[in-house]
Design an enzyme around this catalytic site. Structure first.
Site, PDB file in Angstrom:
ATOM      1  N   HIS A  61       4.040  20.588  30.591  1.00  0.00           N
ATOM      2  CA  HIS A  61       4.689  19.697  31.558  1.00  0.00           C
ATOM      3  C   HIS A  61       5.910  20.380  32.171  1.00  0.00           C
ATOM      4  O   HIS A  61       6.594  21.166  31.505  1.00  0.00           O
ATOM      5  CB  HIS A  61       5.113  18.395  30.865  1.00  0.00           C
ATOM      6  CG  HIS A  61       3.972  17.665  30.227  1.00  0.00           C
ATOM      7  ND1 HIS A  61       3.602  17.885  28.912  1.00  0.00           N
ATOM      8  CD2 HIS A  61       3.104  16.753  30.724  1.00  0.00           C
ATOM      9  CE1 HIS A  61       2.550  17.116  28.634  1.00  0.00           C
ATOM     10  NE2 HIS A  61       2.223  16.422  29.712  1.00  0.00           N
TER      11      HIS A  61
ATOM     12  N   HIS B  55      12.633  16.644  29.002  1.00  0.00           N
ATOM     13  CA  HIS B  55      12.572  15.572  30.002  1.00  0.00           C
ATOM     14  C   HIS B  55      13.765  14.614  29.928  1.00  0.00           C
ATOM     15  O   HIS B  55      13.902  13.750  30.786  1.00  0.00           O
ATOM     16  CB  HIS B  55      11.300  14.737  29.831  1.00  0.00           C
ATOM     17  CG  HIS B  55      10.027  15.517  29.977  1.00  0.00           C
ATOM     18  ND1 HIS B  55       9.732  16.268  31.092  1.00  0.00           N
ATOM     19  CD2 HIS B  55       8.958  15.658  29.130  1.00  0.00           C
ATOM     20  CE1 HIS B  55       8.541  16.846  30.927  1.00  0.00           C
ATOM     21  NE2 HIS B  55       8.062  16.495  29.749  1.00  0.00           N
TER      22      HIS B  55
ATOM     23  N   ASP C 152       5.894  24.885  28.274  1.00  0.00           N
ATOM     24  CA  ASP C 152       5.275  23.597  27.963  1.00  0.00           C
ATOM     25  C   ASP C 152       4.291  23.246  29.093  1.00  0.00           C
ATOM     26  O   ASP C 152       4.466  23.657  30.229  1.00  0.00           O
ATOM     27  CB  ASP C 152       6.407  22.561  27.902  1.00  0.00           C
ATOM     28  CG  ASP C 152       6.008  21.212  27.360  1.00  0.00           C
ATOM     29  OD1 ASP C 152       6.384  20.902  26.226  1.00  0.00           O
ATOM     30  OD2 ASP C 152       5.334  20.438  28.097  1.00  0.00           O
TER      31      ASP C 152
ATOM     32  N   ASP D 274       1.786  22.222  24.012  1.00  0.00           N
ATOM     33  CA  ASP D 274       0.718  21.431  24.626  1.00  0.00           C
ATOM     34  C   ASP D 274      -0.055  22.205  25.685  1.00  0.00           C
ATOM     35  O   ASP D 274      -0.966  21.646  26.310  1.00  0.00           O
ATOM     36  CB  ASP D 274       1.245  20.090  25.179  1.00  0.00           C
ATOM     37  CG  ASP D 274       2.553  20.223  25.931  1.00  0.00           C
ATOM     38  OD1 ASP D 274       2.983  21.355  26.203  1.00  0.00           O
ATOM     39  OD2 ASP D 274       3.156  19.170  26.236  1.00  0.00           O
TER      40      ASP D 274
HETATM   41 ZN   LIG Z   1       4.712  18.786  27.392  1.00  0.00          ZN
END
Ligand SMILES: [Zn+2]
Length: 375
Positions: free
Chosen positions: A174, A136, A172, A255
């Protein structure tokens, strides 16, 4: 094991030991060091395959990041505080990106490790760098617990070495927004992200192609092992095989596991290891990193198993006594940590979490293969 050039390398660092984003932050927990300790305790990692991540050089980091931002991170570590101006401009000390003891050296170590990983495999090979994967990070601001974007820096290392056909695969929970945006419209890097639909950062819809350089596969809550296998076989692997990439960068944020407190997907660690196994034969150069993952027991077991998989080691169902001791030594202050189930200590391999493949998963897989996506 003898340390020949063809063996995978593991890049770690002691900087992660005891490093925390603060007691109430999801990254209060150890992750990289648990993975390293578990690999050693399982008898999977000795010094011949281990390298310590170096601190990145500023000039290498500033290929992507604003020098003023890097200076602000340095200043935050030295003073352990942040000015209002830096907070507002760089999101340091804001939005889940706290000032913490190693706020400069730890991201610089992750970046140094990933760039070393990418340089190491230029001649061919496999490297696992579980401290990397901060997908990110933005050129001039922190985002989503990420300060620098080490995947981008690693991919730039490959591009500058002359590679021009690279796949970045991100599993991931996200969306890998920072990496996708860095290579928007760049035909040399195909970014593929599998992530939970409707979760922060709320980007990465299936119709988002980043000017042709991305494929996004948003998946529903409860996403299971069977659905991941379906997505791989019907979309991800055909996309990768069609490119015959010179190199693959696999971001293995943990995650997406069922037990993760920050997402609602339902994978077992078997699904991660299957992905690793599936991409290994598809390229001569493979770098695998960590990423998210906020349950230290399940993150450690998942990433250690990734290392075993990269080495062709058959993962036993049960931990060794030494590995069990590593896991029992963990402290995890979230609710799930107060009464951890016994199998978090005594097994490496989760029970498989197979299930029905929902229509929405098949639809996303089919859309990812289409030449054009509308709407
Ligand atoms: Zn994540």
């Amino acid at each position: 094991m003898s340390g020949t050039a063809t063996q995978p390398l593991y890049i770690g660092s002691e900087i992660y030991r005891g490093s925390t984003y603060g007691p109430s932050h999801p990254l209060a927990i150890p992750r990289v060091t648990i993975c390293t300790d578990l690999c050693r305790a399982m008898g999977w990692l000795d010094d011949t395959q281990f390298r310590t991540a170096p601190l990145a050089r500023r000039e290498d980091v500033e290929r992507f990041h604003d020098p003023a931002y890097v200076t602000a991170l340095f200043r935050a570590e030295a003073s352990q505080r942040v000015s209002e101006a830096d907070r507002a401009r760089f999101q340091i000390g804001a939005e889940g990106n706290p000032v913490y003891a190693e706020i400069y050296r730890r991201p610089m170590t992750s970046a140094g490790g990933v760039m070393l990983a990418c340089r190491t495999v230029l001649a061919g090979g496999i490297v696992h760098c579980p401290g990397g994967g901060t997908h990110h990070g933005r050129p001039a601001r922190a985002s989503g617990f990420c300060y620098l974007n080490d995947p981008v820096l690693g991919l730039l290392t490959w591009l500058e070495a002359g590679l021009d056909n690279i796949v970045y695969l991100d599993i991931d929970a996200h969306h890998g927004d920072g990496v996708q945006d860095a290579f928007h419209n760049d035909p040399r890097v195909l970014t593929i992200s599998v992530h939970e639909d409707g979760r922060w950062p709320f980007t990465g819809r299936v119709s988002d192609r980043a000017g042709g350089a991305a494929r996004n596969l948003p998946v529903p809550e409860g996403f299971n092992d069977t659905e991941m296998r379906c997505l791989m076989q019907e979309a991800v692997l055909p996309l990768v095989e069609a490119r015959r990439p010179q190199a693959i960068f696999l971001q293995c944020g943990a995650d997406s596991l069922l037990e993760d407190p920050l997402a609602r997907l339902g994978l077992s660690n078997n699904a991660y290891w299957e992905v690793v196994e599936a991409v290994m034969p598809l390229t001569p150069r493979l770098v695998v990193t960590g990423g998210g993952g906020y349950n230290p027991y399940t993150v450690g077991r998942c990433w250690a198993g990734v290392w075993a998989t990269l080495n062709g080691i058959v993962i036993p169902d049960h931990t060794t006594a030494a590995a069990e001791a590593v896991l029992r030594g963990l402290v995890y202050n979230r609710a799930a940590g107060r009464n951890p189930p016994e199998h978090w200590f005594t097994t490496m391999r989760d029970s498989p979490r197979e299930g029905p493949v929902r229509d929405e998963v098949r639809r996303v897989a089919a859309m990812a293969l289409r030449e054009e996506v509308f709407g």
